[in-house]
Design a protein around this motif. Structure first.
Motif, PDB file in Angstrom:
ATOM      1  N   PRO A 199       0.884  -1.069  -0.157  1.00  0.00           N
ATOM      2  CA  PRO A 199       0.013  -0.484   0.285  1.00  0.00           C
ATOM      3  C   PRO A 199       0.700   1.000   0.587  1.00  0.00           C
ATOM      4  CG  PRO A 199      -1.051  -1.233   1.610  1.00  0.00           C
ATOM      5  CD  PRO A 199       0.388  -1.942   1.224  1.00  0.00           C
ATOM      6  N   MET A 200       2.000   0.633   0.319  1.00  0.00           N
ATOM      7  CA  MET A 200       2.831   2.312   0.871  1.00  0.00           C
ATOM      8  C   MET A 200       3.636   2.583  -1.377  1.00  0.00           C
ATOM      9  SD  MET A 200       5.334   1.256   3.539  1.00  0.00           S
ATOM     10  CE  MET A 200       6.171   2.345   4.082  1.00  0.00           C
ATOM     11  N   ASP A 201       3.758   1.524  -2.024  1.00  0.00           N
ATOM     12  CA  ASP A 201       3.957   2.267  -2.876  1.00  0.00           C
ATOM     13  C   ASP A 201       3.314   2.959  -4.392  1.00  0.00           C
ATOM     14  OD1 ASP A 201       6.648   0.615  -2.429  1.00  0.00           O
ATOM     15  OD2 ASP A 201       5.090  -1.525  -2.863  1.00  0.00           O
ATOM     16  N   GLN A 202       2.035   2.741  -3.940  1.00  0.00           N
ATOM     17  CA  GLN A 202       1.165   3.419  -5.154  1.00  0.00           C
ATOM     18  C   GLN A 202       1.819   5.161  -4.617  1.00  0.00           C
ATOM     19  OE1 GLN A 202      -0.768   2.066  -7.280  1.00  0.00           O
ATOM     20  NE2 GLN A 202      -0.846   4.126  -7.556  1.00  0.00           N
ATOM     21  N   PRO A 203       1.477   5.365  -3.488  1.00  0.00           N
ATOM     22  CA  PRO A 203       1.145   7.186  -3.829  1.00  0.00           C
ATOM     23  C   PRO A 203       2.221   7.384  -3.530  1.00  0.00           C
ATOM     24  CG  PRO A 203       1.293   6.050  -1.493  1.00  0.00           C
ATOM     25  CD  PRO A 203       0.753   4.777  -1.988  1.00  0.00           C
ATOM     26  N   PHE A 204       3.808   6.708  -2.580  1.00  0.00           N
ATOM     27  CA  PHE A 204       4.859   7.128  -3.210  1.00  0.00           C
ATOM     28  C   PHE A 204       5.493   7.532  -5.313  1.00  0.00           C
ATOM     29  CE2 PHE A 204       5.551   5.752   0.667  1.00  0.00           C
ATOM     30  CZ  PHE A 204       5.555   7.150   1.574  1.00  0.00           C
ATOM     31  N   ALA A 205       5.066   6.678  -5.674  1.00  0.00           N
ATOM     32  CA  ALA A 205       5.136   6.156  -6.952  1.00  0.00           C
ATOM     33  C   ALA A 205       4.358   7.574  -7.416  1.00  0.00           C
ATOM     34  CB  ALA A 205       4.091   5.194  -7.933  1.00  0.00           C
ATOM     35  N   GLU A 206       3.423   7.764  -6.683  1.00  0.00           N
ATOM     36  CA  GLU A 206       2.903   9.305  -7.966  1.00  0.00           C
ATOM     37  C   GLU A 206       3.374  10.001  -7.347  1.00  0.00           C
ATOM     38  OE1 GLU A 206      -0.141  11.535  -9.717  1.00  0.00           O
ATOM     39  OE2 GLU A 206      -0.149   9.507  -9.666  1.00  0.00           O
ATOM     40  N   ILE A 264      12.955   5.177 -13.741  1.00  0.00           N
ATOM     41  CA  ILE A 264      13.568   3.981 -13.958  1.00  0.00           C
ATOM     42  C   ILE A 264      12.519   3.331 -12.951  1.00  0.00           C
ATOM     43  CG2 ILE A 264      15.107   2.162 -15.109  1.00  0.00           C
ATOM     44  CD1 ILE A 264      16.618   4.962 -15.799  1.00  0.00           C
ATOM     45  N   LEU A 265      11.837   2.613 -13.549  1.00  0.00           N
ATOM     46  CA  LEU A 265      10.789   1.588 -12.255  1.00  0.00           C
ATOM     47  C   LEU A 265      12.129   0.428 -12.217  1.00  0.00           C
ATOM     48  CD1 LEU A 265       9.051   0.513 -10.467  1.00  0.00           C
ATOM     49  CD2 LEU A 265       7.750  -0.213 -12.264  1.00  0.00           C
ATOM     50  N   LEU A 266      12.506  -0.279 -11.158  1.00  0.00           N
ATOM     51  CA  LEU A 266      13.266  -0.727 -10.758  1.00  0.00           C
ATOM     52  C   LEU A 266      12.831  -1.733  -9.442  1.00  0.00           C
ATOM     53  CD1 LEU A 266      16.265  -1.448 -11.758  1.00  0.00           C
ATOM     54  CD2 LEU A 266      17.425  -0.951  -9.563  1.00  0.00           C
ATOM     55  N   ALA A 267      12.620  -3.438 -10.513  1.00  0.00           N
ATOM     56  CA  ALA A 267      12.169  -4.242  -8.704  1.00  0.00           C
ATOM     57  C   ALA A 267      13.136  -4.923  -8.596  1.00  0.00           C
ATOM     58  CB  ALA A 267      11.280  -5.537  -9.795  1.00  0.00           C
ATOM     59  N   ASN A 268      13.511  -4.849  -7.894  1.00  0.00           N
ATOM     60  CA  ASN A 268      15.350  -5.097  -6.937  1.00  0.00           C
ATOM     61  C   ASN A 268      14.439  -6.476  -6.120  1.00  0.00           C
ATOM     62  OD1 ASN A 268      18.010  -5.063  -6.363  1.00  0.00           O
ATOM     63  ND2 ASN A 268      17.627  -4.549  -4.551  1.00  0.00           N
ATOM     64  N   LYS A 269      15.905  -7.666  -6.089  1.00  0.00           N
ATOM     65  CA  LYS A 269      15.456  -8.611  -5.412  1.00  0.00           C
ATOM     66  C   LYS A 269      14.833  -9.641  -6.217  1.00  0.00           C
ATOM     67  CE  LYS A 269      15.617  -6.281  -0.427  1.00  0.00           C
ATOM     68  NZ  LYS A 269      14.989  -6.303   0.648  1.00  0.00           N
ATOM     69  N   ALA A 270      14.933  -9.603  -7.749  1.00  0.00           N
ATOM     70  CA  ALA A 270      14.184 -10.231  -8.609  1.00  0.00           C
ATOM     71  C   ALA A 270      15.074 -11.425  -8.779  1.00  0.00           C
ATOM     72  CB  ALA A 270      13.723  -9.341 -10.126  1.00  0.00           C
ATOM     73  N   GLU A 271      16.269 -11.795  -8.220  1.00  0.00           N
ATOM     74  CA  GLU A 271      16.897 -13.174  -8.387  1.00  0.00           C
ATOM     75  C   GLU A 271      15.541 -14.422  -8.215  1.00  0.00           C
ATOM     76  OE1 GLU A 271      18.267 -12.080  -3.962  1.00  0.00           O
ATOM     77  OE2 GLU A 271      17.454 -10.914  -6.117  1.00  0.00           O
ATOM     78  N   GLY A 272      15.961 -15.104  -9.293  1.00  0.00           N
ATOM     79  CA  GLY A 272      15.211 -16.596  -8.942  1.00  0.00           C
ATOM     80  C   GLY A 272      14.161 -16.212  -9.207  1.00  0.00           C
ATOM     81  N   LYS A 273      12.747 -17.645  -8.752  1.00  0.00           N
ATOM     82  CA  LYS A 273      11.777 -17.256  -9.641  1.00  0.00           C
ATOM     83  C   LYS A 273      10.308 -16.190  -8.323  1.00  0.00           C
ATOM     84  CE  LYS A 273      11.904 -21.682 -12.109  1.00  0.00           C
ATOM     85  NZ  LYS A 273      11.147 -22.812 -12.268  1.00  0.00           N
ATOM     86  N   LYS A 274      10.636 -16.239  -7.112  1.00  0.00           N
ATOM     87  CA  LYS A 274      10.114 -15.610  -6.096  1.00  0.00           C
ATOM     88  C   LYS A 274       9.743 -13.678  -6.334  1.00  0.00           C
ATOM     89  CE  LYS A 274      11.804 -18.360  -1.854  1.00  0.00           C
ATOM     90  NZ  LYS A 274      12.466 -18.270  -0.459  1.00  0.00           N
ATOM     91  N   GLY A 275      10.945 -13.360  -7.135  1.00  0.00           N
ATOM     92  CA  GLY A 275      10.426 -12.505  -7.514  1.00  0.00           C
ATOM     93  C   GLY A 275       9.450 -11.720  -9.172  1.00  0.00           C
ATOM     94  N   ALA A 276       8.920 -12.906  -9.642  1.00  0.00           N
ATOM     95  CA  ALA A 276       8.518 -13.083 -11.194  1.00  0.00           C
ATOM     96  C   ALA A 276       6.667 -12.240 -10.721  1.00  0.00           C
ATOM     97  CB  ALA A 276       7.893 -14.387 -11.986  1.00  0.00           C
ATOM     98  N   ASP A 277       6.655 -12.181  -9.454  1.00  0.00           N
ATOM     99  CA  ASP A 277       4.609 -11.660  -9.827  1.00  0.00           C
ATOM    100  C   ASP A 277       4.833 -10.722  -9.086  1.00  0.00           C
ATOM    101  OD1 ASP A 277       4.103 -14.668  -9.528  1.00  0.00           O
ATOM    102  OD2 ASP A 277       3.170 -15.031  -7.611  1.00  0.00           O
ATOM    103  N   GLY A 278       6.360 -10.175  -8.467  1.00  0.00           N
ATOM    104  CA  GLY A 278       6.229  -8.368  -8.447  1.00  0.00           C
ATOM    105  C   GLY A 278       6.691  -7.932  -9.274  1.00  0.00           C
ATOM    106  N   ILE A 279       7.344  -8.374  -9.807  1.00  0.00           N
ATOM    107  CA  ILE A 279       7.557  -8.191 -11.626  1.00  0.00           C
ATOM    108  C   ILE A 279       6.305  -7.634 -12.337  1.00  0.00           C
ATOM    109  CG2 ILE A 279       9.069  -7.981 -13.878  1.00  0.00           C
ATOM    110  CD1 ILE A 279      10.842  -9.627 -12.282  1.00  0.00           C
ATOM    111  N   ILE A 280       4.960  -8.140 -12.406  1.00  0.00           N
ATOM    112  CA  ILE A 280       4.405  -8.435 -12.700  1.00  0.00           C
ATOM    113  C   ILE A 280       3.391  -6.987 -12.741  1.00  0.00           C
ATOM    114  CG2 ILE A 280       2.260  -9.016 -13.972  1.00  0.00           C
ATOM    115  CD1 ILE A 280       3.303 -12.151 -14.009  1.00  0.00           C
ATOM    116  N   ASP A 281       3.295  -7.232 -11.028  1.00  0.00           N
ATOM    117  CA  ASP A 281       2.481  -6.403 -10.110  1.00  0.00           C
ATOM    118  C   ASP A 281       3.293  -4.937 -10.672  1.00  0.00           C
ATOM    119  OD1 ASP A 281       0.727  -8.230  -9.446  1.00  0.00           O
ATOM    120  OD2 ASP A 281       1.951  -8.386  -7.344  1.00  0.00           O
ATOM    121  N   ALA A 282       3.861  -5.123 -10.845  1.00  0.00           N
ATOM    122  CA  ALA A 282       4.542  -3.451 -10.877  1.00  0.00           C
ATOM    123  C   ALA A 282       4.126  -2.952 -12.274  1.00  0.00           C
ATOM    124  CB  ALA A 282       6.603  -3.800 -11.078  1.00  0.00           C
TER     125      ALA A 282
END
Length: 465
Positions: free
Chosen positions: A98-105, A115-133
């Motif tokens: 919930p904190m990400d959206q207002p700060f992105a605004e 530049i939107l950087l999806a950090n900690k994306a190593e392995g498969k665990k970050g795949a869903d977060g990348i899509i949400d971004a």
């Protein structure tokens, strides 16, 4: 002009880890807990062929503007305003919060390229977060791992349109100068165009950050009534009367026995590193409670590191009998700090901006003494008189013979004493020589090193064999 890249995001998304990777050194403190970074920290960064300035910031959080978190957020907003491009970081493993959206605004409203950087994306665990971004509306997220360096080429490609790709030679020279300032050189190594490195140390809440802010004329560093606000050592470029200065604000250092938390240990280690790479160290004391045991420890630590020392008496505006207290403290300093006898003691007020010129005059004077060289001829004329007035004692019926002395180097002034049986020279006599050196050649307040060099008997057959 060098491009400025600001790293923005909520706490614990890996901004400081990325900052350290980009500058190529572990300059920013990194810990598993959120909210480690408080001040904004700048560094000269490189990524492939790109050279730019990067700013590490505190994690964005909703808070009252007068609270510590609110003041931290104001520092981050200043970094956004200064930046040419903003790297907005999220934690790909946790996904959007919930904190990400207002700060992105907030970043979007700044009008700066993002530049939107999806950090900690190593392995498969970050795949869903990348899509949400994608829902943030900041363009395609760049999958990245600041810890492991994965995705570096993608970040390079994203930054390239906003950064001049010509190497910044001045930045490289500046970095080399930082490495070479350990004090081993002599005055021949001094570059008049290189800024004087001044580190400010002291106990927590002595007013170090307030003083630096007043010196540079802006609220660059986070301040407040809370003790221990500063955690990272922050460097600030400044100019005083046409002379370049690089100021280092450090975390307050308590007694070692009271330091228990890992984070405070990291902060103190960072402060110690700033002392080692400084040329002049200002030990800032609270004038209302001066010369606490920890103050004496910090001066002694600076002397052992061989740095030029200046003592600043901060909060001088709160003192009633100024003249009487100053005379008393100078007398006390000569008694308690014999190893830096004559050290400059400057009363000042960081909050009111009083005494800053006197402080800087003391700093440059201490720097000049720290670099001073004395000719061998002058030293040996002095040595002859000192030995006549007070010869060294005899050891086991044999008199210690001192033949001559020379200055081996400056920064700090270091002297070599040659003779026989000098390993038996009493500490009291060594102190006698050092005190006389300080007085005879006008070396007040600076550390003095005296090394002995024994000779050998050319007719000693055992040594020849």
């Amino acid at each position: 002009m060098t491009a400025i890249v600001a790293l923005i995001g909520r706490p614990n998304v890996g901004k400081s880890t990325l900052f350290n990777r980009l500058v190529g050194k572990k300059l920013a403190l990194v810990d598993d807990r959120p909210g480690v970074t408080r001040d904004r920290r700048e560094g000269d960064a490189s990524l492939g062929h790109l050279r730019f300035k990067v700013i590490d910031t505190a994690g964005l959080e909703e808070a009252d503007k007068d609270s510590l978190l609110g003041r931290m957020r104001a520092q981050t907003e200043t970094a956004i305003a200064q930046a040419d491009v903003v790297v907005f970081m999220i934690d790909a493993r946790l996904g959007l919060t919930p904190m990400d959206q207002p700060f992105a605004e907030l970043v979007r409203r700044s009008g700066k390229p993002v530049i939107l950087l999806a950090n900690k994306a190593e392995g498969k665990k970050g795949a869903d977060g990348i899509i949400d971004a994608y829902s943030l509306g900041l363009g395609d997220p760049v999958p990245f791992s600041a810890e492991h360096g994965e995705g570096t080429s993608d970040l390079l490609e994203a930054l390239a349109p906003f950064i001049d790709d010509e190497p910044d030679e001045d930045g490289e020279e500046s970095e080399a100068a930082w490495e070479n300032v350990a004090g081993e050189g002599t005055e021949e190594d001094i570059d008049p165009d290189r800024p004087l490195r001044v580190t400010i140390i002291g106990r927590p809440n002595a007013g170090k950050s307030t003083l630096v802010n007043r010196m540079i004329g802006e609220e660059r560093l986070l301040t407040g009534p809370e003790a221990g606000i500063t955690r990272d050592t922050i460097s600030v470029d400044w100019e005083w009367r046409g002379r370049k200065v690089k100021l280092f604000d450090t975390a307050g250092m308590r007694k070692r026995a009271r330091i228990e938390e890992k984070l405070e240990k990291l902060s103190v280690a960072d402060s110690l590193r700033a002392i080692r790479f400084a040329e002049v160290v200002v030990v800032l004391l609270d004038a209302t409670i001066p010369f606490e045991k920890q103050d004496l420890t910090l001066v002694d630590l600076t002397e052992r590191e061989g740095r030029a020392v200046v003592i600043g008496l901060n909060k001088w505006d709160l003192v009633a009998d100024k003249q009487g207290l100053l005379a008393e403290l100078k007398e006390k300093a000569n008694h308690l700090l014999a190893q830096v006898r004559g050290v400059p003691i400057i009363p000042l007020s960081g909050l009111a901006g009083e005494g800053i010129d006197r402080l800087m005059q003391g700093v440059f004077s201490a720097y000049e003494v720290w670099n001073r060289r004395v000719s061998t001829a002058r030293i040996n004329r002095w040595l002859e008189g000192v030995l006549s007035a007070h010869p060294p004692p005899a050891v086991a019926g044999r008199r210690i013979k001192i033949r001559y002395m020379t200055q081996a180097k400056a920064r700090p002034p270091t002297f070599a004493l040659f003779g026989n049986q000098l390993d038996h020279l009493p500490v009291s006599y060594t102190r006698y020589l050092v005190n006389n050196l300080r007085e005879a050649f006008e070396l007040p307040g600076t550390p003095i090193r005296l090394h002995t060099r024994g000779g050998h008997n050319p007719y000693d057959k055992e040594r020849k064999g």
